[in-house]
Write a protein that holds these residues in place. Structure first.
Motif: not given
Length: 457
Positions: A316-324, A420-440
């Motif tokens: 997973t890759q996450n880029w966050l951009w905003g006002m500080n 508000g990021i997509a961490t790797a351990t929230r994306q398990f989809d070993l079945d691959n029945v459908r193209n699962r959307p990212l969990d952000g």
């Protein structure tokens, strides 16, 4: 003619006789100057005496005597002088009010520390800090368990491999700041532009699980008995996570007030900075990058990987951009300071993820048992992207010491939160029945020690 001469001689004789009579008559009053006329007839008039105290100690016995009435001193006598002792006023070199003040644990230095030469005395400034951070554990998922041990429900018991089985270790990082003073506003506050790099944090962990003798492992990540995973005797995981951040900020911060002129015990005057609270306001923009990679592998003892193995990768890759937005509050003293700084950045989160599965099984059943196995091979990959809301916030507690007018050493404790990021351990989809959307919905919490230095030129 002769009559006129005789008249003048008579007048001169009369005047001479009157002067002799006046000199011999003591009853006639003496003509005095006008400023002493009021003393006529006052023989014992009291005269006020102005006494000037002295700080020099000469006679302790004389100092304790009470002042009595003034005695008449005969003319021509020598008047002895009594010097009275007065206590010496305690003074201090501390820059508060020039006199004695309550002592703190740290005294002022014996030389000048003017705010004009010790603080903000250059055009550029910068700091370099080392970080030693730990981070929160992963999103908990059960990866596998021993077939002879029932799968627990929501508990991490013996016989179960989870993503949270191994804690993260402390890793080093860095925080670098470079700033430039661009002037003062109408309230005499400093304005500056600064750039900060915050990151270099690279976390890595590895975990493994072996089946009990005579048993085997199964995974609940798939309901379709994928080949190369169920029936294994070893499960292994590896997980790495990195964090990096860049900021560009405008900073408006208050300056110290006027210096105080302090007299030292030796009588010299010196300039000292006055203690004060210095608030600051920060606004700018921030970019944060969080990348993660997770690998789940399976093997059988005495069986080559070409006959039984599994390899499941998630990136997973996450880029966050905003006002500080942030602020700072520092208690500034002449040679030390302490305070806190906080920043918050509501951001847009650009997330992407990729998954790949490579597994194979040529065994019809588990060796030594009649339990069948799914044979075949899997070789697939997919990727997803997502745009959502994110947040980055940090808090720093710090203290420092001014070693020289343009060099400071400091240390602190920091907290950092990314959400508000997509961490790797929230994306398990070993079945691959459908193209699962990212969990952000992932988040990571960091904290640890910091130490470094800063200077100006």
């Amino acid at each position: 003619m002769h009559d006129a001469i005789r008249g003048l001689c008579l007048l001169a004789a009369l005047a001479f006789g009157c002067r002799i009579a006046a000199a011999g008559d003591a009853s006639e009053p003496e003509i005095l100057p006008i400023q002493f006329a009021e003393l006529i007839g006052q023989e014992d008039a009291a005269v006020e005496v102005l006494e000037i105290p002295s700080v020099v100690v000469r006679d302790e016995a004389a100092a304790g005597k009470a002042a009595g009435p003034i005695e008449e001193i005969p003319a021509g006598s020598v008047v002895p002088r009594t010097i009275v002792e007065h206590p010496v006023v305690d003074v201090s070199a501390r820059a508060a009010d020039g006199l004695r003040i309550d002592d703190f644990s740290l005294d002022e230095m014996p030389y000048e520390a003017s705010s004009g030469t010790w603080f903000s005395n250059g055009r550029w400034y910068g700091s370099a800090e080392m970080l030693w951070f730990d981070r929160s554990r992963n999103y908990r998922r059960v990866l596998g368990h021993d077939a002879t041990v029932p799968l627990p429900s929501g508990a991490n018991l013996v016989g179960t491999l989870t993503t949270t089985g191994v804690p993260w270790g402390v890793v080093p990082g860095a925080r670098l700041t470079l700033g430039e003073y661009v002037g003062r506003d109408y309230l005499d506050r400093d304005q500056s532009l600064e750039m900060t790099y915050y990151g270099g944090l690279a976390f890595f962990q590895r975990d493994g699980w072996n089946a009990l003798p005579g048993s085997f492992l199964v995974t609940p990540l798939s309901k379709f008995n994928p080949p190369g995973f169920n029936g294994a005797q070893f499960y292994g995981t590896s997980h790495n996570s990195i964090f990096n951040s860049m900021e560009w900020n405008y900073k408006l911060h208050r300056r110290l007030g006027r210096d105080q002129l302090v007299m030292s015990p030796n009588g010299n005057w010196s300039r000292h900075a006055e203690r004060a609270w210095l608030p600051a306001f920060i606004v700018g923009t921030r970019v944060v990058n969080v990348n993660e990679a997770f690998t789940f592998t399976s093997l059988r003892n005495d069986t080559p990987p070409s006959q039984f193995s599994g390899n499941y990768n998630i990136n997973t890759q996450n880029w966050l951009w905003g006002m500080n937005f942030g602020g700072e509050l520092i208690s500034q003293n002449e040679f030390y300071f302490w305070g806190l700084r906080g920043r918050a950045a509501p951001a847009m989160s650009f997330a992407a993820g990729q998954q790949s599965v490579n597994s194979v099984n040529t065994l019809a059943e588990i060796p030594g048992t009649k339990i069948p196995l799914q044979t075949g091979a899997i070789n697939r990959a997919n990727s997803n992207q997502q745009l959502g809301a994110g947040f980055v916030g940090d808090l720093s507690l710090f203290a420092g010491w001014n070693v020289t007018p343009n060099f400071v050493i400091k240390a602190g404790y920091d907290f950092l939160w990314v959400a508000g990021i997509a961490t790797a351990t929230r994306q398990f989809d070993l079945d691959n029945v459908r193209n699962r959307p990212l969990d952000g919905g992932g988040q990571i919490f960091y904290m640890g020690l910091t130490a470094g230095c800063e200077g100006s030129w």
